[in-house]
Design a protein around this motif. Structure first.
Motif, mmCIF file in Angstrom:
data_model
loop_
_atom_site.group_PDB
_atom_site.id
_atom_site.type_symbol
_atom_site.label_atom_id
_atom_site.label_comp_id
_atom_site.label_asym_id
_atom_site.label_seq_id
_atom_site.Cartn_x
_atom_site.Cartn_y
_atom_site.Cartn_z
ATOM 1 N N UNK A 84 53.323 36.743 35.252
ATOM 2 C CA UNK A 84 52.753 37.374 34.064
ATOM 3 C C UNK A 84 51.598 38.299 34.431
ATOM 4 N N UNK A 85 50.742 37.849 35.338
ATOM 5 C CA UNK A 85 49.596 38.664 35.751
ATOM 6 C C UNK A 85 50.049 39.919 36.481
ATOM 7 N N UNK A 86 51.027 39.770 37.379
ATOM 8 C CA UNK A 86 51.528 40.926 38.124
ATOM 9 C C UNK A 86 52.142 41.945 37.171
ATOM 10 N N UNK A 210 43.887 50.850 42.373
ATOM 11 C CA UNK A 210 43.401 49.568 42.892
ATOM 12 C C UNK A 210 42.324 48.989 41.984
ATOM 13 N N UNK A 211 41.365 49.811 41.571
ATOM 14 C CA UNK A 211 40.284 49.320 40.722
ATOM 15 C C UNK A 211 40.810 48.828 39.377
ATOM 16 N N UNK A 212 41.745 49.575 38.797
ATOM 17 C CA UNK A 212 42.301 49.175 37.500
ATOM 18 C C UNK A 212 43.124 47.907 37.616
ATOM 19 N N UNK A 263 47.775 39.128 45.904
ATOM 20 C CA UNK A 263 48.003 40.538 45.527
ATOM 21 C C UNK A 263 46.791 41.426 45.757
ATOM 22 N N UNK A 264 45.602 40.915 45.479
ATOM 23 C CA UNK A 264 44.395 41.723 45.662
ATOM 24 C C UNK A 264 44.197 42.089 47.128
ATOM 25 N N UNK A 269 44.542 46.184 51.437
ATOM 26 C CA UNK A 269 44.923 46.537 52.805
ATOM 27 C C UNK A 269 45.797 47.789 52.814
ATOM 28 N N UNK A 270 46.730 47.879 51.873
ATOM 29 C CA UNK A 270 47.629 49.028 51.827
ATOM 30 C C UNK A 270 46.924 50.308 51.413
#
Length: 286
Positions: A84-86, A210-212, A263-264, A269-270
């Motif tokens: 759900x979070x992803x 990334x920030x969002x 995920x963070x 890293x990517x």
């Protein structure tokens, strides 16, 4: 004499380099050690996690906490919360990036009446405490019939002022000569935007993405207000119910934290190269 001076200079340079490495190593340990402790605790028994003195090495190693969280019969469906979070963070990020990039490009590169006033109003919303938007957003979401659904988490934050401000600063750093040359070659505004501006704006877009994503992924307050069914929870409110009123299973809580952090860490890293470039370029012009 010159050889001695050169030797002293080399020693000073070596000491300075070693000092920098030591400082970097210390800072790395400060930021990484909580993650290592979380991973270590998630592999302990509950007794081992609370006994004194504390130990970094689990005695014995056990994956009980992960089996408790990931079993399909669990009352705390962490895997469902994770998905759900992803999904909600990805959908919200796509909406924020799309609206922010279009609005920022118009405010940075196009001329129209009231542009400065409009930009000032957008920036002014950054100074309003987010909690003031809880009740209005709740009433809107309730009127749309989205309560207790992921749409209530995804849509309300799709028009963030920070993204518009950030991308506008990035677009201002790009040279106008590129657009002028494209106009002379017969390109229209949309072709310039999609074929020239967007490829050059990849670092800024990656940074905003990334920030969002992380901001939405870690949001706790708003999902608590609009999600009621356990199977629809996202990770932050879901993990909060892992702590009991009278007893706390620390390995299970830490295992949930490990799953939530994956995920963070992977996303950073990517995108770390783009993040550094995007942040440095977005502050060049005002």
């Amino acid at each position: 004499m010159e050889a001695n001076i050169e030797t002293e200079g080399q020693k000073g340079s070596r000491v300075s380099r070693l000092s920098r490495y030591a400082l970097i190593g210390l800072l790395t340990w400060v930021f990484v050690s909580p993650l290592l402790w979380m991973l270590s605790t998630s592999l302990k028994t509950n007794f081992d996690a609370t006994r004194q003195p504390l130990s970094w090495i689990p005695q014995p190693f056990t994956a009980r906490a992960y089996s408790v969280l990931l079993t399909t019969e669990s009352e705390t469906p962490v895997l469902r919360w994770f998905l759900n979070s992803i999904f909600s963070a990805t959908a919200n990020t796509l909406l924020v990036v799309a609206t922010s990039v279009l609005a920022a490009y118009a405010l940075a590169r196009l001329e129209f009446p009231g542009k400065r006033v409009l930009f000032g109003l957008i920036v002014a919303t950054l100074f309003i405490p987010p909690f003031l938007f809880l009740i209005p957003n709740f009433l809107i979401v309730s009127g749309l019939g989205w309560l207790d659904s992921l749409w209530a988490v995804i849509v309300p934050g799709a028009g963030g002022a920070f993204g518009v401000f950030f991308m506008r600063q990035f677009f201002l750093s790009l040279p106008h000569e590129l657009e002028e040359a494209a106009f002379l070659d017969g390109a229209n505004q949309w072709q310039i935007f999609f074929r020239i501006i967007l490829p050059l704006a990849r670092p800024g877009i990656a940074t905003l993405t990334v920030l969002t994503f992380l901001g939405h992924y870690n949001d706790f307050v708003w999902p608590v207000y609009v999600l009621f069914s356990p199977e629809r929870f996202t990770l932050p409110p879901g993990l909060a119910i892992l702590q009991g009123a009278y007893t706390t299973d620390y390995p299970v809580i830490m295992a949930g934290g490990v799953i939530a952090s994956i995920p963070a860490i992977v996303l950073f890293i990517l995108a770390q190269r783009h993040i550094i470039e995007g942040v440095s370029r977005s502050g060049l012009k005002g």
